[in-house]
Design an enzyme around this catalytic site. Structure first.
Site, mmCIF file in Angstrom:
data_model
loop_
_atom_site.group_PDB
_atom_site.id
_atom_site.type_symbol
_atom_site.label_atom_id
_atom_site.label_comp_id
_atom_site.label_asym_id
_atom_site.label_seq_id
_atom_site.Cartn_x
_atom_site.Cartn_y
_atom_site.Cartn_z
ATOM 1 C CG HIS A 197 -5.514 -6.060 -0.249
ATOM 2 N ND1 HIS A 197 -6.695 -6.205 0.409
ATOM 3 C CD2 HIS A 197 -5.603 -6.854 -1.352
ATOM 4 C CE1 HIS A 197 -7.479 -7.032 -0.277
ATOM 5 N NE2 HIS A 197 -6.830 -7.440 -1.346
ATOM 6 C CE1 TYR A 242 -9.649 -2.719 0.611
ATOM 7 C CE2 TYR A 242 -8.606 -0.786 -0.346
ATOM 8 C CZ TYR A 242 -8.515 -1.974 0.360
ATOM 9 O OH TYR A 242 -7.291 -2.415 0.818
ATOM 10 C CG ASN A 285 -3.596 -2.061 6.914
ATOM 11 O OD1 ASN A 285 -3.494 -1.700 5.749
ATOM 12 N ND2 ASN A 285 -4.632 -2.761 7.354
ATOM 13 C CD GLU A 323 -9.241 -8.714 -3.485
ATOM 14 O OE1 GLU A 323 -9.931 -8.197 -2.598
ATOM 15 O OE2 GLU A 323 -8.148 -9.291 -3.244
ATOM 16 C CE LYS A 342 -4.098 -2.056 2.190
ATOM 17 N NZ LYS A 342 -4.964 -2.043 3.402
#
Ligand code: RTP
Ligand code: MG
Length: 139
Positions: A116, A50, A113, A127, A10
């Site tokens: 993913h 998302y 964080n 995805e 990320k």
């Protein structure tokens, strides 16, 4: 069972130049990278990716963060790749993540964080083609 899973390093991690360290942790866990590229997501791409979270209070903030800089997206392959990569990532909230996991080591907070990973075979199946064509995935 050999599976494929979808991974994002990320923006918080790429911004801190951590993509190499994170990909090394992934590879050290025995996962093989079969596709990889850098992208800078548009708002529309992040919203679509998302969409499952669109009614959550953190959705707008999450979308803004995912578009805040480039990411490294990849497809990982290996024995039980989906569960294995979730284990390597650690809990969503780094404060709850186990020692030695990517999130415990690098994540800044519950949103920023660092990584993913798909959470189920059906999610991985959606995805992977969201970001990669068949031609971009090596045998
Ligand atoms: P991911 O989908 O990114 O692999 O993470 P996950 O399954 O561990 O977590 P999920 O519940 O799917 O949430 C997706 C991402 O949204 C951000 N988030 N923010 N502010 C908050 O309370 C909150 N909760 C989740 C995180 O970036 C999380 O990874
Ligand atoms: Mg998730």
């Amino acid at each position: 069972m050999i599976e494929r899973t979808f991974s994002i390093v990320k923006p918080d991690a790429v911004q801190r130049n951590l993509q190499g360290a994170i990909l090394k942790m992934i590879q050290d866990a025995g996962l093989k990278i079969v596709a990889m590229k850098m992208i800078h997501m548009t708002k529309e791409q992040a919203e679509g990716f998302y969409a499952v979270h669109k009614d959550r209070p953190f959705f707008d903030s999450l979308v803004a963060y995912m578009c805040s800089g480039p990411c490294v997206v990849s497809v990982l392959e290996g024995e039980n790749a989906i569960a294995k990569y979730r284990e390597v990532m650690g809990a969503t909230n780094p404060a709850e993540a186990a020692e030695g996991t990517i999130r415990k080591t690098f994540a800044l907070d519950i949103e920023k964080n660092s990584c993913h990973g798909s959470d189920a075979p059906e999610t991985a199946a959606q995805e992977i083609p969201y970001f990669f064509s068949q031609l971009e995935i090596v045998g």
